[in-house]
Design an enzyme around this catalytic site. Structure first.
Site, PDB file in Angstrom:
ATOM      1  N   CYS A  86     -22.403  22.619 -22.232  1.00  0.00           N
ATOM      2  CA  CYS A  86     -23.695  22.905 -21.179  1.00  0.00           C
ATOM      3  C   CYS A  86     -24.678  22.121 -21.342  1.00  0.00           C
ATOM      4  CB  CYS A  86     -23.890  24.597 -21.636  1.00  0.00           C
ATOM      5  SG  CYS A  86     -24.997  25.144 -20.007  1.00  0.00           S
ATOM      6  N   HIS A 194     -18.939  27.889 -22.016  1.00  0.00           N
ATOM      7  CA  HIS A 194     -19.137  27.911 -23.449  1.00  0.00           C
ATOM      8  C   HIS A 194     -18.090  28.783 -24.217  1.00  0.00           C
ATOM      9  CE1 HIS A 194     -23.592  27.547 -23.364  1.00  0.00           C
ATOM     10  NE2 HIS A 194     -23.505  27.938 -21.867  1.00  0.00           N
ATOM     11  N   GLU A 196     -18.033  28.577 -27.503  1.00  0.00           N
ATOM     12  CA  GLU A 196     -18.480  29.162 -28.563  1.00  0.00           C
ATOM     13  C   GLU A 196     -18.745  30.877 -28.395  1.00  0.00           C
ATOM     14  OE1 GLU A 196     -22.022  28.042 -26.456  1.00  0.00           O
ATOM     15  OE2 GLU A 196     -19.919  27.331 -26.748  1.00  0.00           O
TER      16      GLU A 196
END
EC number: 6.3.5.3
Length: 227
Positions: A86, A194, A196
């Protein structure tokens, strides 16, 4: 393996990234402040999402001048894995570590939802644990994730197999549905979604964990097996 999560003023996904490495991958990880000038002790560098320096001027435009980015550049030249997610992707582009630019979303709105990605290249150090053309569900959260590059750059990305992920249904207007790319050397990945945030089934899914598992596998094969 030891990871560094670079923390800029305004980063807000650093904790998620730290959790993915420490609690889900089970590897060593440190928060590293943006003014750090030496990253030699780390095997991989992670640039998290957020709004570094408030996204003033352009997303990532100020962060590119942080002391840590000089060390990131050095690590990239050494072949260490560099992952920018991002805002981290935006910083990599502004720093010249990846080609292209990231513009306002086509609908001019901030988007926060889960999207489907197709794995275009599973032969990188970030995607080796996926199958080619595998479709995965990964969250996005951005207002300026519309990837742009000129026709010549796009041709080079395609010919060099540098497109790692594409959107199944393009949410933001990105050219050629691009969601993530690697550099020519293959050790720098920038992606808007994302991974994560998709590492724990209890929190909605773990389809992003393979990004980090791929990095670890590459490191073990390079430094542990050959030790």
């Amino acid at each position: 393996m030891k990871f560094a999560v670079i923390v800029f003023p305004g980063s807000n996904c650093d904790v998620d990234m730290f959790h993915a490495i420490k609690d889900e991958l089970g590897e060593e990880v440190d928060y590293v402040w943006h003014d750090t000038e030496n990253l030699d002790e780390y095997d991989a560098i992670l640039l998290p999402g957020g709004f570094s320096y408030g996204d003033y001027l352009r997303c990532g435009a100020i962060s590119r001048f942080a002391n840590a980015m000089k060390a990131v550049q050095k690590a990239a030249e050494q072949g260490k894995p560099i992952l920018g997610v991002c805002n981290g992707f935006q910083i990599l582009v502004e720093s010249g570590l990846l080609p292209g630019a990231l513009m306002r979303n086509e609908n001019l709105k901030f988007m926060c939802r889960t999207v489907q990605l197709r794995v275009e290249n599973n032969e990188t150090m970030f995607t080796s644990q996926y199958e080619k053309d595998e479709v995965i569900n990964i969250p996005i959260a951005h207002g300026e994730g519309n990837y742009y590059c000129d026709e010549e750059t796009l041709k080079q990305l395609e010919e060099n197999n540098q497109i790692a992920f594409r959107y199944v249904e393009n949410p933001n207007g990105s050219v050629s549905d691009i969601a993530g790319i690697v550099n020519e050397k293959g050790n720098v990945l920038g992606m808007m979604p994302h991974p994560e945030r998709a590492v724990d089934e209890l929190l909605g899914g773990a389809e992003g964990l393979k990004v980090f598992q791929s990095i670890l596998k590459q490191w073990r094969e390079t430094y542990v097996v050959n030790a």
